[in-house]
Design a protein around this motif. Structure first.
Motif, short mmCIF file in Angstrom:
data_model
loop_
_atom_site.label_atom_id
_atom_site.label_comp_id
_atom_site.label_asym_id
_atom_site.label_seq_id
_atom_site.Cartn_x
_atom_site.Cartn_y
_atom_site.Cartn_z
N SER A 79 0.82 -1.22 0.00
CA SER A 79 0.00 0.00 0.00
C SER A 79 0.84 1.26 0.00
O SER A 79 0.57 2.20 -0.76
CB SER A 79 -0.94 -0.01 1.21
N LEU A 80 1.86 1.31 0.86
CA LEU A 80 2.67 2.53 0.94
C LEU A 80 3.36 2.81 -0.38
O LEU A 80 3.29 3.93 -0.92
CB LEU A 80 3.70 2.42 2.06
N ARG A 108 -0.37 -0.76 10.31
CA ARG A 108 0.05 -0.41 8.95
C ARG A 108 -0.29 1.04 8.62
O ARG A 108 0.55 1.79 8.10
CB ARG A 108 -0.61 -1.33 7.94
N ASP A 109 -1.52 1.45 8.92
CA ASP A 109 -1.94 2.80 8.57
C ASP A 109 -1.16 3.86 9.32
O ASP A 109 -0.89 4.95 8.79
CB ASP A 109 -3.44 2.95 8.83
N THR A 110 -0.80 3.56 10.57
CA THR A 110 0.02 4.50 11.34
C THR A 110 1.37 4.71 10.65
O THR A 110 1.86 5.84 10.53
CB THR A 110 0.22 3.98 12.77
N ARG A 111 1.96 3.62 10.20
CA ARG A 111 3.25 3.71 9.51
C ARG A 111 3.10 4.46 8.18
O ARG A 111 3.93 5.32 7.85
CB ARG A 111 3.79 2.30 9.25
N ILE A 112 2.03 4.18 7.44
CA ILE A 112 1.82 4.85 6.16
C ILE A 112 1.62 6.34 6.35
O ILE A 112 2.20 7.17 5.61
CB ILE A 112 0.62 4.21 5.42
N ARG A 113 0.83 6.71 7.34
CA ARG A 113 0.59 8.14 7.59
C ARG A 113 1.91 8.84 7.91
O ARG A 113 2.20 9.95 7.40
CB ARG A 113 -0.40 8.31 8.74
N GLY A 120 6.08 14.85 2.71
CA GLY A 120 5.50 16.16 2.45
C GLY A 120 4.05 16.14 2.01
O GLY A 120 3.48 17.19 1.67
N LEU A 121 3.43 14.95 2.03
CA LEU A 121 2.02 14.84 1.65
C LEU A 121 1.13 15.05 2.87
O LEU A 121 1.51 14.74 4.01
CB LEU A 121 1.73 13.45 1.07
N ARG A 122 -0.03 15.60 2.60
CA ARG A 122 -1.05 15.66 3.64
C ARG A 122 -1.69 14.27 3.72
O ARG A 122 -2.21 13.78 2.71
CB ARG A 122 -2.08 16.73 3.29
N ALA A 123 -1.64 13.62 4.88
CA ALA A 123 -2.17 12.27 5.03
C ALA A 123 -3.08 12.23 6.24
O ALA A 123 -2.63 12.48 7.37
CB ALA A 123 -1.02 11.27 5.19
#
Length: 477
Positions: A79-80, A108-113, A120-123
């Motif tokens: 996903s990342l 997983r989502d915590t790591r991706i954010r 530099g992306l807004r996540a």
């Protein structure tokens, strides 16, 4: 127009979609993306029935998006890395998603954010699934709830569901992106030469947001008036049948609450909303006790004497060949439709964990693969509740008698006759326990088992003896 990736997961709808709304409110062009990454689901990779539903739900979402000028962009892989590649290819400045609460996915989502923000992306993640996220309610001592009634009392005291939001009437289209896949490439549904084992499912279900809306309308118009009593009668269609639509996010729970507001008797509405509360409680427990899908919440059962399941015994339970008609009817309904009436779920689970004394994990895994509404939070809470090993659980010594339960909940034996046609010629009372008539019923029963795998009395006795031995051992420690 600057792009925001809207990462669809178990939120396959356009109404009441906080991540999609966030992109629009920010003045960004939403890029609808689905990434197939079952390897990131930890030990609970989605089962075959879930995959079959997801295929149709994704196709329905894509159709709805195309009707508004957009489409679903499908990918497969990590996903990342996929999100980073899409952002690089499109110049996206933001990635929005609606949160999931399974332990492996949360991690997983915590790591991706974190990684996307470093880039530099807004996540940002949003609540697209629950009336109360798991960390919003706690006891007066600041602990997670372990009992449903005080949990629900606290929920009602803070009742403030989100407002419903219409689906956008139009969304911008975005050109193909390198790495996109066709939905069929994900192999979520059986393809030739494999048999289409899921084909009978779709006589009973319509995956997608429109199917969810239709199911809710049917429930409100046909079943809500007698829900509190009718939900226990498996032969009648008096449950909502919204569970798979809720699991895949094809309808938001707050939309259900809103559309029930002026429908049916108040006591019936409250009874159904309370059932939504159990779904909330299940996610609360899973978040705070992430070990429970694989381990007893109550550690005293770690030393319980579960039986070593013989493969033929487990197979008989899985395929509706135990010789106990109500249990077998439930398992046949599951096999034919991908779903089972909730009251019957309790009875088949009790039979497995009490009469057969087989560990609840075996049942949880089978449900996980065969249910179209397989949800890690609900599945875990339900199995541990029946087995007596979980939070707010029924005590282990509470053993459902499937014959008595059947005669009370399905007095005409209609549910049994529907799913066990070989027993249809029997008189209604005999359908629940054909062995009671001895050989008199054998001629009309075909190859249905003449006797249960274990007598109900012996199974109950052995279960109670096992729990008594456990108590004695622990009292000496």
């Amino acid at each position: 127009m600057t792009v925001a990736i809207v990462w669809f997961r178990n939120d396959l709808r356009l109404r009441d979609h906080p991540a999609l709304q966030a992109a629009l409110k920010a003045g960004l062009a939403p890029l609808p993306v689905y990434i197939h990454a079952p390897h990131e689901e930890g030990d609970w990779v989605p089962g075959a029935a879930s995959d079959a539903w997801r295929h149709r739900a994704l196709a329905a979402l894509d159709s709805d998006l195309r009707g508004r000028g957009s489409r679903l962009h499908v990918f497969a892989g990590d996903s990342l890395a996929t999100l980073q590649a899409i952002a690089a290819a499109t110049g996206a400045t933001a990635v929005f998603w609606n949160r999931r609460y399974e332990p492996a996915i949360e991690a997983r989502d915590t790591r991706i954010r974190r990684e996307l923000r470093i880039q530099g992306l807004r996540a940002e993640g949003f609540n697209g699934s629950l009336l109360f996220e798991p960390w919003h309610l706690e006891t007066k001592a600041g602990d997670p709830f372990r009992v449903f009634t005080p949990f629900w009392k606290a929920a009602l005291s803070r009742w403030n569901p989100p407002r419903t939001q219409p689906a956008p009437s139009w969304l911008p289209g975005i050109e193909a992106i390198p790495g996109e896949r066709a939905l069929d490439d994900l192999a979520l549904t059986p393809a030739p030469p494999e048999p289409r084992w899921d084909a009978p499912f779709w006589n009973h279900w319509t995956p997608g947001e429109r199917g969810a809306a239709a199911a809710l309308r049917t429930f409100v118009h046909d079943s809500l008036h007698d829900y509190s009593n009718g939900r226990d009668r498996p032969a009648e269609s008096l449950t909502s049948r919204l569970s798979p639509h809720l699991h895949f996010g094809e309808i938001a729970p707050w939309r259900i609450v809103a559309e029930l507001a002026d429908a049916g008797p108040p006591d019936q509405r409250a009874a159904y909303v309370r059932e939504l509360g159990w779904r909330e409680f299940a996610h609360h427990v899973l978040h705070h006790f992430p070990h429970t899908p694989d381990a007893n919440f109550n550690p005293r059962f770690d030393d319980f004497e579960w039986a070593d399941p013989a493969p033929e015994t487990l197979h008989a339970w899985q395929h509706g060949r135990t010789g106990v008609p109500l249990v077998d009817a439930g398992m046949r309904e599951l096999w034919a439709t991908g779903w089972m009436h909730n009251r019957v779920r309790m009875i088949v689970a009790s039979y497995l964990t009490k009469h057969l004394r087989i560990h609840w994990r075996h049942g949880a895994r089978w449900f996980w693969d065969t249910l179209v509404d397989a949800d890690l939070a609900n599945n875990t809470l339900g199995w541990q509740w029946v087995a007596g090993t979980g939070v707010d659980a029924a005590p282990y010594f509470r053993v459902f008698n499937p014959v008595l339960q059947g005669r009370r909940l399905d007095p005409g034996g209609e549910y049994i006759a529907r799913w066990l046609p070989e027993l249809q010629p029997l008189p209604p009372r005999a359908r629940h326990a054909p062995w009671e008539a001895g050989t008199a019923n054998c001629v009309v029963m075909g190859d249905y088992p003449r006797l249960p795998l274990i007598s109900l009395a012996d199974g109950r006795r052995k279960a109670l003896e096992a729990i008594a031995r456990l108590k004695r051992r622990q009292s000496r420690e």
